[in-house]
Design a protein around this motif. Structure first.
Motif, PDB file in Angstrom:
ATOM      1  N   ARG A  50       0.828  -1.215   0.000  1.00 14.49           N
ATOM      2  CA  ARG A  50       0.000   0.000   0.000  1.00 14.49           C
ATOM      3  C   ARG A  50       0.862   1.264   0.000  1.00 14.49           C
ATOM      4  N   ILE A  51       1.976   1.247   0.728  1.00 11.63           N
ATOM      5  CA  ILE A  51       2.892   2.394   0.731  1.00 11.63           C
ATOM      6  C   ILE A  51       3.462   2.593  -0.673  1.00 11.63           C
ATOM      7  N   GLU A  52       3.900   1.502  -1.287  1.00 12.25           N
ATOM      8  CA  GLU A  52       4.444   1.617  -2.637  1.00 12.25           C
ATOM      9  C   GLU A  52       3.398   2.136  -3.614  1.00 12.25           C
ATOM     10  N   TRP A  53       2.178   1.616  -3.536  1.00  9.90           N
ATOM     11  CA  TRP A  53       1.104   2.029  -4.433  1.00  9.90           C
ATOM     12  C   TRP A  53       0.775   3.514  -4.251  1.00  9.90           C
ATOM     13  N   GLU A  54       0.797   3.976  -3.020  1.00  7.84           N
ATOM     14  CA  GLU A  54       0.427   5.361  -2.749  1.00  7.84           C
ATOM     15  C   GLU A  54       1.550   6.353  -3.019  1.00  7.84           C
ATOM     16  N   PHE A  55       2.793   5.976  -2.764  1.00  4.89           N
ATOM     17  CA  PHE A  55       3.865   6.963  -2.781  1.00  4.89           C
ATOM     18  C   PHE A  55       4.917   6.796  -3.875  1.00  4.89           C
ATOM     19  N   ALA A  56       4.951   5.669  -4.564  1.00  2.00           N
ATOM     20  CA  ALA A  56       5.949   5.490  -5.628  1.00  2.00           C
ATOM     21  C   ALA A  56       5.648   6.429  -6.794  1.00  2.00           C
ATOM     22  N   ALA A  57       6.691   6.921  -7.419  1.00  2.00           N
ATOM     23  CA  ALA A  57       6.521   7.803  -8.579  1.00  2.00           C
ATOM     24  C   ALA A  57       6.326   7.008  -9.860  1.00  2.00           C
ATOM     25  N   THR A  58       6.872   5.796  -9.883  1.00  2.16           N
ATOM     26  CA  THR A  58       6.787   4.975 -11.085  1.00  2.16           C
ATOM     27  C   THR A  58       6.359   3.553 -10.728  1.00  2.16           C
ATOM     28  N   VAL A  59       5.955   2.824 -11.761  1.00  3.09           N
ATOM     29  CA  VAL A  59       5.604   1.409 -11.626  1.00  3.09           C
ATOM     30  C   VAL A  59       6.521   0.637 -12.564  1.00  3.09           C
ATOM     31  N   ASP A  60       7.245  -0.315 -12.009  1.00  2.00           N
ATOM     32  CA  ASP A  60       8.169  -1.144 -12.780  1.00  2.00           C
ATOM     33  C   ASP A  60       7.511  -2.495 -13.028  1.00  2.00           C
ATOM     34  N   ARG A  61       7.429  -2.878 -14.291  1.00  2.00           N
ATOM     35  CA  ARG A  61       6.745  -4.124 -14.648  1.00  2.00           C
ATOM     36  C   ARG A  61       7.338  -5.346 -13.934  1.00  2.00           C
ATOM     37  N   GLY A  62       8.605  -5.321 -13.632  1.00  2.00           N
ATOM     38  CA  GLY A  62       9.246  -6.450 -12.972  1.00  2.00           C
ATOM     39  C   GLY A  62       9.194  -6.406 -11.456  1.00  2.00           C
ATOM     40  N   SER A  63       8.489  -5.435 -10.897  1.00  2.00           N
ATOM     41  CA  SER A  63       8.467  -5.290  -9.440  1.00  2.00           C
ATOM     42  C   SER A  63       7.614  -6.359  -8.771  1.00  2.00           C
ATOM     43  N   GLU A  64       7.898  -6.556  -7.501  1.00  2.00           N
ATOM     44  CA  GLU A  64       7.126  -7.505  -6.693  1.00  2.00           C
ATOM     45  C   GLU A  64       5.659  -7.075  -6.621  1.00  2.00           C
ATOM     46  N   LEU A  65       5.406  -5.776  -6.543  1.00  2.00           N
ATOM     47  CA  LEU A  65       4.032  -5.265  -6.476  1.00  2.00           C
ATOM     48  C   LEU A  65       3.253  -5.642  -7.732  1.00  2.00           C
ATOM     49  N   VAL A  66       3.843  -5.445  -8.893  1.00  2.00           N
ATOM     50  CA  VAL A  66       3.157  -5.781 -10.151  1.00  2.00           C
ATOM     51  C   VAL A  66       2.925  -7.284 -10.230  1.00  2.00           C
ATOM     52  N   THR A  67       3.912  -8.063  -9.829  1.00  2.00           N
ATOM     53  CA  THR A  67       3.750  -9.517  -9.835  1.00  2.00           C
ATOM     54  C   THR A  67       2.614  -9.941  -8.913  1.00  2.00           C
ATOM     55  N   LEU A  69       0.052  -8.110  -7.798  1.00  2.00           N
ATOM     56  CA  LEU A  69      -1.246  -7.645  -8.278  1.00  2.00           C
ATOM     57  C   LEU A  69      -1.696  -8.381  -9.533  1.00  2.00           C
ATOM     58  N   SER A  70      -0.771  -8.680 -10.422  1.00  2.00           N
ATOM     59  CA  SER A  70      -1.167  -9.398 -11.634  1.00  2.00           C
ATOM     60  C   SER A  70      -1.644 -10.802 -11.290  1.00  2.00           C
ATOM     61  N   THR A  71      -1.057 -11.415 -10.278  1.00  2.00           N
ATOM     62  CA  THR A  71      -1.527 -12.729  -9.818  1.00  2.00           C
ATOM     63  C   THR A  71      -2.920 -12.600  -9.196  1.00  2.00           C
ATOM     64  N   ALA A  72      -3.099 -11.600  -8.347  1.00  2.00           N
ATOM     65  CA  ALA A  72      -4.393 -11.396  -7.683  1.00  2.00           C
ATOM     66  C   ALA A  72      -5.508 -11.122  -8.690  1.00  2.00           C
ATOM     67  N   LEU A  73      -5.179 -10.453  -9.791  1.00  2.00           N
ATOM     68  CA  LEU A  73      -6.184 -10.101 -10.798  1.00  2.00           C
ATOM     69  C   LEU A  73      -6.209 -11.079 -11.975  1.00  2.00           C
ATOM     70  N   SER A  74      -5.391 -12.122 -11.895  1.00  2.00           N
ATOM     71  CA  SER A  74      -5.293 -13.129 -12.971  1.00  2.00           C
ATOM     72  C   SER A  74      -4.956 -12.493 -14.316  1.00  2.00           C
ATOM     73  N   LEU A  75      -3.982 -11.579 -14.311  1.00  2.00           N
ATOM     74  CA  LEU A  75      -3.549 -10.930 -15.552  1.00  2.00           C
ATOM     75  C   LEU A  75      -2.443 -11.755 -16.200  1.00  2.00           C
ATOM     76  N   SER A  76      -2.570 -11.976 -17.489  1.00  2.00           N
ATOM     77  CA  SER A  76      -1.540 -12.696 -18.243  1.00  2.00           C
ATOM     78  C   SER A  76      -0.415 -11.736 -18.628  1.00  2.00           C
ATOM     79  N   ASP A  77       0.654 -12.287 -19.168  1.00  2.00           N
ATOM     80  CA  ASP A  77       1.752 -11.442 -19.661  1.00  2.00           C
ATOM     81  C   ASP A  77       1.256 -10.506 -20.749  1.00  2.00           C
ATOM     82  N   SER A  78       0.382 -10.996 -21.620  1.00  2.54           N
ATOM     83  CA  SER A  78      -0.136 -10.132 -22.690  1.00  2.54           C
ATOM     84  C   SER A  78      -1.055  -9.049 -22.122  1.00  2.54           C
TER      85      SER A  78
END
Length: 90
Positions: A50-67, A69-78
């Motif tokens: 939540r801290i990262e989501w609220e205060f980070a300036a950027t989102v890195d596709r390889g970050s733990e947060l993206v991994t 969230l993509s798992t939680a939302l069942s998002l594929s690589d595409s």
């Protein structure tokens, strides 16, 4: 006569601003689901996400947060590629 192959299509960006990420998720109808997934995370890991989501300036596709969230939302690589491509254009 040699004819070179066509250039490879541009790859999706790997880093976008948090504003771009949120707008892309909103356009895709996934922003509410991301907020729910973040709220459901518990403990130190949840608080850090939540801290990262609220205060980070950027989102890195390889970050733990993206991994996470993509798992939680069942998002594929595409799906992720499409979101990052959309985000970069905003």
């Amino acid at each position: 006569e040699f004819v070179p192959p066509p250039p490879a299509p541009p790859s999706a960006p790997t880093v976008v601003s948090m504003r771009q990420a949120r707008l892309a998720l909103l356009q895709a109808g996934k922003l509410a689901a991301v907020n729910q997934a973040l709220a459901a995370l518990t403990g130190v890991q949840g608080e850090a996400a939540r801290i990262e989501w609220e205060f980070a300036a950027t989102v890195d596709r390889g970050s733990e947060l993206v991994t996470m969230l993509s798992t939680a939302l069942s998002l594929s690589d595409s799906d992720l590629e499409a979101l990052f491509t959309t985000a970069a254009a905003l």
